[in-house]
Design a protein around this motif. Structure first.
Motif, PDB file in Angstrom:
ATOM      1  N   PRO A  14       0.945  -1.179  -0.004  1.00 14.48           N
ATOM      2  CA  PRO A  14      -0.141   0.052  -0.106  1.00 14.48           C
ATOM      3  C   PRO A  14       0.931   1.185   0.100  1.00 14.48           C
ATOM      4  O   PRO A  14       2.018   1.147   0.435  1.00 14.48           O
ATOM      5  CB  PRO A  14      -0.861  -0.255   1.336  1.00 14.48           C
ATOM      6  N   VAL A  15       0.146   2.269  -0.277  1.00 13.75           N
ATOM      7  CA  VAL A  15       0.728   3.507  -0.208  1.00 13.75           C
ATOM      8  C   VAL A  15       1.326   3.882   1.051  1.00 13.75           C
ATOM      9  O   VAL A  15       0.803   4.004   2.031  1.00 13.75           O
ATOM     10  CB  VAL A  15       0.117   4.855  -1.003  1.00 13.75           C
ATOM     11  N   GLY A  16       2.659   4.455   1.259  1.00 14.01           N
ATOM     12  CA  GLY A  16       3.028   4.464   2.749  1.00 14.01           C
ATOM     13  C   GLY A  16       3.695   3.381   3.312  1.00 14.01           C
ATOM     14  O   GLY A  16       4.308   3.600   4.461  1.00 14.01           O
ATOM     15  N   ALA A  17       3.538   2.188   2.821  1.00 20.85           N
ATOM     16  CA  ALA A  17       4.318   1.140   3.394  1.00 20.85           C
ATOM     17  C   ALA A  17       5.346   1.016   2.778  1.00 20.85           C
ATOM     18  O   ALA A  17       6.085   1.579   1.906  1.00 20.85           O
ATOM     19  CB  ALA A  17       3.463  -0.171   2.942  1.00 20.85           C
ATOM     20  N   GLU A  18       6.235   0.225   3.603  1.00 18.04           N
ATOM     21  CA  GLU A  18       7.932   0.159   3.271  1.00 18.04           C
ATOM     22  C   GLU A  18       8.258  -1.475   3.388  1.00 18.04           C
ATOM     23  O   GLU A  18       7.699  -2.209   4.182  1.00 18.04           O
ATOM     24  CB  GLU A  18       8.615   0.729   4.071  1.00 18.04           C
ATOM     25  N   VAL A  19       8.805  -1.789   2.436  1.00 15.21           N
ATOM     26  CA  VAL A  19       9.237  -3.245   2.173  1.00 15.21           C
ATOM     27  C   VAL A  19      10.385  -3.414   2.943  1.00 15.21           C
ATOM     28  O   VAL A  19      11.338  -2.793   2.852  1.00 15.21           O
ATOM     29  CB  VAL A  19       9.731  -3.845   0.750  1.00 15.21           C
ATOM     30  N   VAL A  20      10.402  -4.446   3.927  1.00 14.19           N
ATOM     31  CA  VAL A  20      11.535  -4.606   4.899  1.00 14.19           C
ATOM     32  C   VAL A  20      12.327  -5.645   4.438  1.00 14.19           C
ATOM     33  O   VAL A  20      13.733  -5.799   4.693  1.00 14.19           O
ATOM     34  CB  VAL A  20      10.905  -4.708   6.089  1.00 14.19           C
TER      35      VAL A  20
ATOM     36  N   GLY B  62       9.211 -11.674  -3.591  1.00 10.18           N
ATOM     37  CA  GLY B  62       9.993 -10.006  -3.570  1.00 10.18           C
ATOM     38  C   GLY B  62       9.481  -9.201  -2.365  1.00 10.18           C
ATOM     39  O   GLY B  62      10.202  -8.631  -2.136  1.00 10.18           O
ATOM     40  N   ILE B  63       8.070  -9.591  -1.883  1.00  8.52           N
ATOM     41  CA  ILE B  63       7.933  -8.970  -0.645  1.00  8.52           C
ATOM     42  C   ILE B  63       7.466  -9.873   0.647  1.00  8.52           C
ATOM     43  O   ILE B  63       6.411 -10.429   0.590  1.00  8.52           O
ATOM     44  CB  ILE B  63       6.511  -7.905  -0.860  1.00  8.52           C
ATOM     45  N   GLU B  64       8.747 -10.252   1.293  1.00  8.79           N
ATOM     46  CA  GLU B  64       8.354 -11.046   2.400  1.00  8.79           C
ATOM     47  C   GLU B  64       7.983 -10.538   3.789  1.00  8.79           C
ATOM     48  O   GLU B  64       7.326 -11.032   4.608  1.00  8.79           O
ATOM     49  CB  GLU B  64       9.762 -11.954   2.552  1.00  8.79           C
ATOM     50  N   MET B  65       8.254  -9.107   3.899  1.00  7.00           N
ATOM     51  CA  MET B  65       7.810  -8.614   4.994  1.00  7.00           C
ATOM     52  C   MET B  65       7.505  -6.981   4.639  1.00  7.00           C
ATOM     53  O   MET B  65       8.404  -6.287   3.821  1.00  7.00           O
ATOM     54  CB  MET B  65       8.776  -8.696   6.008  1.00  7.00           C
ATOM     55  N   PHE B  66       6.588  -6.596   5.196  1.00  5.67           N
ATOM     56  CA  PHE B  66       6.268  -4.729   5.050  1.00  5.67           C
ATOM     57  C   PHE B  66       5.799  -4.289   6.388  1.00  5.67           C
ATOM     58  O   PHE B  66       5.339  -4.862   7.344  1.00  5.67           O
ATOM     59  CB  PHE B  66       5.496  -4.516   3.776  1.00  5.67           C
ATOM     60  N   THR B  67       6.020  -2.938   6.351  1.00  2.00           N
ATOM     61  CA  THR B  67       5.514  -2.179   7.475  1.00  2.00           C
ATOM     62  C   THR B  67       4.975  -0.947   7.123  1.00  2.00           C
ATOM     63  O   THR B  67       5.058  -0.683   6.263  1.00  2.00           O
ATOM     64  CB  THR B  67       6.725  -1.728   8.575  1.00  2.00           C
ATOM     65  N   ILE B  68       4.152  -0.656   7.866  1.00  2.80           N
ATOM     66  CA  ILE B  68       3.450   0.715   7.749  1.00  2.80           C
ATOM     67  C   ILE B  68       3.572   1.384   9.192  1.00  2.80           C
ATOM     68  O   ILE B  68       3.170   0.942  10.047  1.00  2.80           O
ATOM     69  CB  ILE B  68       1.931   0.872   7.591  1.00  2.80           C
ATOM     70  N   GLY B  69       4.532   2.605   9.322  1.00  2.00           N
ATOM     71  CA  GLY B  69       4.698   3.116  10.627  1.00  2.00           C
ATOM     72  C   GLY B  69       5.182   2.130  11.569  1.00  2.00           C
ATOM     73  O   GLY B  69       5.837   1.234  11.237  1.00  2.00           O
ATOM     74  N   ASP B  70       4.507   2.237  12.807  1.00  2.00           N
ATOM     75  CA  ASP B  70       4.847   1.330  13.843  1.00  2.00           C
ATOM     76  C   ASP B  70       3.875   0.564  14.391  1.00  2.00           C
ATOM     77  O   ASP B  70       3.645  -0.257  15.209  1.00  2.00           O
ATOM     78  CB  ASP B  70       5.404   2.211  14.872  1.00  2.00           C
ATOM     79  N   HIS B  71       2.624   0.702  13.539  1.00  3.01           N
ATOM     80  CA  HIS B  71       1.562  -0.142  13.951  1.00  3.01           C
ATOM     81  C   HIS B  71       0.973  -1.096  12.960  1.00  3.01           C
ATOM     82  O   HIS B  71       0.195  -2.150  13.158  1.00  3.01           O
ATOM     83  CB  HIS B  71       0.350   0.614  14.180  1.00  3.01           C
ATOM     84  N   ILE B  72       1.788  -1.617  11.515  1.00  7.12           N
ATOM     85  CA  ILE B  72       1.377  -2.451  10.824  1.00  7.12           C
ATOM     86  C   ILE B  72       2.644  -3.307  10.461  1.00  7.12           C
ATOM     87  O   ILE B  72       3.585  -2.776  10.055  1.00  7.12           O
ATOM     88  CB  ILE B  72       0.779  -1.823   9.481  1.00  7.12           C
ATOM     89  N   LEU B  73       2.457  -4.510  10.516  1.00  2.97           N
ATOM     90  CA  LEU B  73       3.533  -5.556  10.057  1.00  2.97           C
ATOM     91  C   LEU B  73       3.057  -6.736   9.448  1.00  2.97           C
ATOM     92  O   LEU B  73       2.398  -7.422  10.047  1.00  2.97           O
ATOM     93  CB  LEU B  73       4.358  -5.997  11.288  1.00  2.97           C
ATOM     94  N   GLY B  74       3.421  -7.024   8.217  1.00  3.76           N
ATOM     95  CA  GLY B  74       3.042  -8.206   7.472  1.00  3.76           C
ATOM     96  C   GLY B  74       3.974  -9.147   7.327  1.00  3.76           C
ATOM     97  O   GLY B  74       5.388  -8.491   6.900  1.00  3.76           O
ATOM     98  N   ILE B  75       4.244 -10.526   7.508  1.00  5.00           N
ATOM     99  CA  ILE B  75       5.359 -11.363   7.288  1.00  5.00           C
ATOM    100  C   ILE B  75       4.397 -12.555   6.423  1.00  5.00           C
ATOM    101  O   ILE B  75       3.461 -13.028   6.867  1.00  5.00           O
ATOM    102  CB  ILE B  75       5.824 -11.805   8.703  1.00  5.00           C
TER     103      ILE B  75
END
Length: 264
Positions: free
Chosen positions: A171-177, A184-197
């Protein structure tokens, strides 16, 4: 359901899968698997509730403020599907995002979280990913609160994977970690409140082996893929403790107590 007693923190597992017979017999259900992975050993410190969203069971919208964090589990369903419960889950995740509530998405949870917040998901062009996978952390990602306090940032960790869908675009504002040679996208974050693994920090090797058996029995995967995954499981271990500590640090804000990733 939940852990009883006076608690300092409250968390909810949004269960998007039904308990397998194996997990019920060995662990008492997926609820216990997740609490063992992400909960505290001292039960009086926190309470965990479970909502079987796959069966249409959702938390009361008026009670969301009382939770400190939410975990969305994996699922055999497609996160891009239009089942009523998936659409209702997307609305709930949008609401939690607007409330700045901590949400951790695992596998399907990672994908549906991305979808709900405006990203793109779909079938993996490279097919199933089952077994152990080396996940590489992006060198120059902007530090998140729960990652910037690590004594040393992880460069790569091994995790258990079992998926044929993936995140195509965050999503817009998210970062691939983190990424892998398969996804290609194993993990992403949005700020300090969203984490996808994308992988499964909560899975043990026996849970995956049983899942491989079931996928084979249902003709969802080929025997060659199953044998390859099993052979790798026999000679290597996932970095479960590291992943679980990352997830717990994210959910609970344990930023000052988190040790070096290399100490695990």
């Amino acid at each position: 359901m939940g852990i009883e007693g006076e608690c300092k923190r409250r968390y909810a597992l949004l269960l998007a899968a039904r308990d397998s017979e194996y997990v019920k017999k060995v662990y008492g259900g997926y609820f216990n698997v997740f609490v063992a992975a992400f909960g505290e050993e001292e039960e009086q410190k926190e309470r965990w509730d479970m909502y079987r969203v796959v069966d249409g069971e959702f938390p009361d919208m008026n009670e969301l403020q009382g939770y400190d964090g939410f975990v969305v589990s994996g699922s055999p369903y497609d996160a891009y599907g239009d089942d009523n419960w998936i659409l209702e889950l997307c609305f709930l995740l949008q609401t939690l995002d607007s409330m700045q509530k901590k949400v951790l998405g695992i596998c399907f949870g990672h994908q549906v979280l991305c979808r709900a917040l405006g990203g793109k998901i779909g079938k993996s062009q490279s097919g199933w990913d089952i077994g152990l996978r080396k996940v590489n952390f992006v060198k120059d990602f902007s530090p998140c609160g729960f990652l910037e306090t690590l004594v040393e940032k992880p460069t790569a960790l091994t995790i258990i994977e079992c998926h044929q869908d993936e995140v195509w675009e965050v999503p817009v504002g998210a970062e691939v970690v983190a990424y892998s040679d398969k996804t290609g996208i194993e993990m992403f974050t949005i700020g300090d409140h969203i984490l996808g693994i994308q992988g499964h920090p909560e899975y043990s090797k026996d849970i995956l082996n049983n899942l491989i058996d079931r996928l084979l029995h249902q003709d969802f995967i080929e025997i060659e893929l199953a044998n390859d995954a099993r052979s790798k499981l026999e000679i290597a271990e996932p970095n479960r403790k590291c992943w679980q500590e990352i997830c717990k640090t994210f959910l609970k804000g344990l930023w000052n107590t988190y040790p070096s990733i290399n100490e695990h």
